[in-house]
Scaffold this active site. Structure first.
Site, short mmCIF file in Angstrom:
data_model
loop_
_atom_site.label_atom_id
_atom_site.label_comp_id
_atom_site.label_asym_id
_atom_site.label_seq_id
_atom_site.Cartn_x
_atom_site.Cartn_y
_atom_site.Cartn_z
N GLY A 184 0.81 -1.20 0.00
CA GLY A 184 0.00 0.00 0.00
C GLY A 184 0.85 1.26 0.00
O GLY A 184 2.03 1.23 -0.33
N LEU A 232 0.64 3.58 -2.14
CA LEU A 232 1.11 3.46 -3.51
C LEU A 232 1.68 4.77 -4.04
O LEU A 232 1.22 5.86 -3.69
CB LEU A 232 -0.02 2.98 -4.42
CG LEU A 232 -0.67 1.64 -4.05
CD1 LEU A 232 -1.69 1.25 -5.13
CD2 LEU A 232 0.37 0.54 -3.88
N GLY A 282 6.10 4.39 -8.52
CA GLY A 282 6.83 3.14 -8.72
C GLY A 282 5.91 1.94 -8.75
O GLY A 282 6.04 1.06 -9.61
N HIS A 283 4.96 1.90 -7.82
CA HIS A 283 3.97 0.82 -7.84
C HIS A 283 3.13 0.85 -9.12
O HIS A 283 2.85 -0.17 -9.72
CB HIS A 283 3.03 0.93 -6.63
CG HIS A 283 3.71 0.81 -5.30
ND1 HIS A 283 3.80 1.86 -4.43
CD2 HIS A 283 4.31 -0.25 -4.70
CE1 HIS A 283 4.43 1.47 -3.33
NE2 HIS A 283 4.76 0.20 -3.47
N GLN A 315 7.53 -9.42 8.18
CA GLN A 315 8.79 -8.90 7.67
C GLN A 315 9.29 -7.69 8.43
O GLN A 315 10.31 -7.10 8.07
CB GLN A 315 8.68 -8.58 6.18
CG GLN A 315 7.74 -7.44 5.82
CD GLN A 315 7.44 -7.41 4.34
OE1 GLN A 315 6.75 -8.27 3.80
NE2 GLN A 315 7.99 -6.41 3.64
N GLY A 329 9.52 -4.91 -8.27
CA GLY A 329 10.40 -3.80 -8.62
C GLY A 329 11.86 -4.13 -8.36
O GLY A 329 12.19 -4.82 -7.40
#
Length: 302
Positions: A40, A42, A45-46, A70, A161
């Site tokens: 999220g 965003l 890049g997303h 993570q 990415g």
């Protein structure tokens, strides 16, 4: 929830299954389904990942999930930016996702219905170096949720990415080692107009900190220029570090040249492709960046 022109929003596994079961008009020489996994908040890049997915597949699934596995002790899980309404507006505002597409935005209870999973994916040696050394267990958490989301969304192709180059390498290795039937595609990172690599964490930077953070892309450019001029690995690293030192960035975690497949350090006489990667803290914000270089060139990069 489905809008007339936008994607279906699924919050549960049952809603996801129903959305994925809906028919879609298939076009030849394309994948049936692509997935773009995000946490999220965003940004452009997303959106570049979603655009690329749009060119590859008939149906695009975007996952929005802040994965607690993570985040380590003392990291920013609680303050990590969350804006589902804004994310949906970005995805639909440019017409990136249509009625056949799906946004899967589950809660942790949906992804981990029994609480913290007893069985997790181990990133192995890739999870113990660089980002893994600084953030122990990070890549185990990443790979665990990636594998779960691959099972839940069942894509033909998954896009990640290249900004998180070590993560991309870890995902590719997991897919290969565990025979996961999906094609992994790496998409070039996107930079802002001032050169800073786009990241959700950039929102934490003050104006002064952002100006100081521009030393990261400058350092990478210095390394690129050294490599293009035929410099050996050690000289490329020195050129990169010099820029960071001159900028007064003391909290530098690493500056490395690594093999793009396994992220092991390259020898000084390396010839061929390598990843020049770095990580540094600017204020309280930790930033990573990288670029691809070709070592062993002669004749000024000709």
């Amino acid at each position: 929830m489905t809008t007339a022109a936008g994607p279906t929003l699924a919050r549960t596994r049952a809603e996801l299954d129903a959305a994925l079961a809906a028919p879609v008009v298939a076009r030849r020489e394309r994948h049936a389904r692509a997935v773009v996994m995000t946490m999220g908040a965003l940004h452009a890049g997303h959106l570049s990942l979603v655009r690329h997915a749009r060119t590859l597949a008939d149906r695009v699934v975007v996952t929005i999930f802040v994965n607690p596995l993570q985040f380590g002790a003392g990291e920013d899980l609680s303050r990590y930016p969350r804006d589902l309404e804004g994310d949906l507006a970005l995805l639909t505002g440019e017409g990136l996702l249509g009625p056949a597409d799906v946004v899967f935005a589950p809660t942790p209870e949906v992804v981990y219905p029994d609480g913290d999973p007893w069985v997790r994916v181990s990133a192995g040696a890739l999870g113990e170096t660089l980002e893994g050394a600084v953030r122990p267990g990070h890549f185990d958490g990443v790979l665990t949720v990636v594998l779960k989301l691959l099972h839940l969304t069942r894509p033909d192709v998954a896009l990640f990415g290249r900004k998180d180059a070590q993560q991309l390498a870890a995902v590719r290795r997991m897919v290969r080692d565990l025979d996961v039937p999906v094609e992994v595609v790496g998409v070039p990172l996107v930079r802002d107009a001032d050169g800073l690599a786009l990241s959700s964490r950039n929102a934490y930077l003050t104006a002064d900190e952002r100006a100081r953070a521009l030393a990261l892309p400058r350092a990478l450019r210095a390394g690129e220029q050294a490599a293009a001029g035929g410099a050996a690995a050690g000289e490329v690293l020195a050129a990169t570090r010099d820029v960071l030192t001159d900028a007064g960035l003391d909290a530098v975690d690493y500056v490395v040249l690594v093999d793009p497949d396994d992220f092991t350090p390259v020898a000084d006489d390396r010839a061929g492709e390598a990843v020049l990667a770095l990580a540094a803290r600017v204020g309280t914000t930790r930033l990573i960046d990288n670029t691809a270089v070709v070592l062993g060139r002669t004749g000024g990069g000709a």
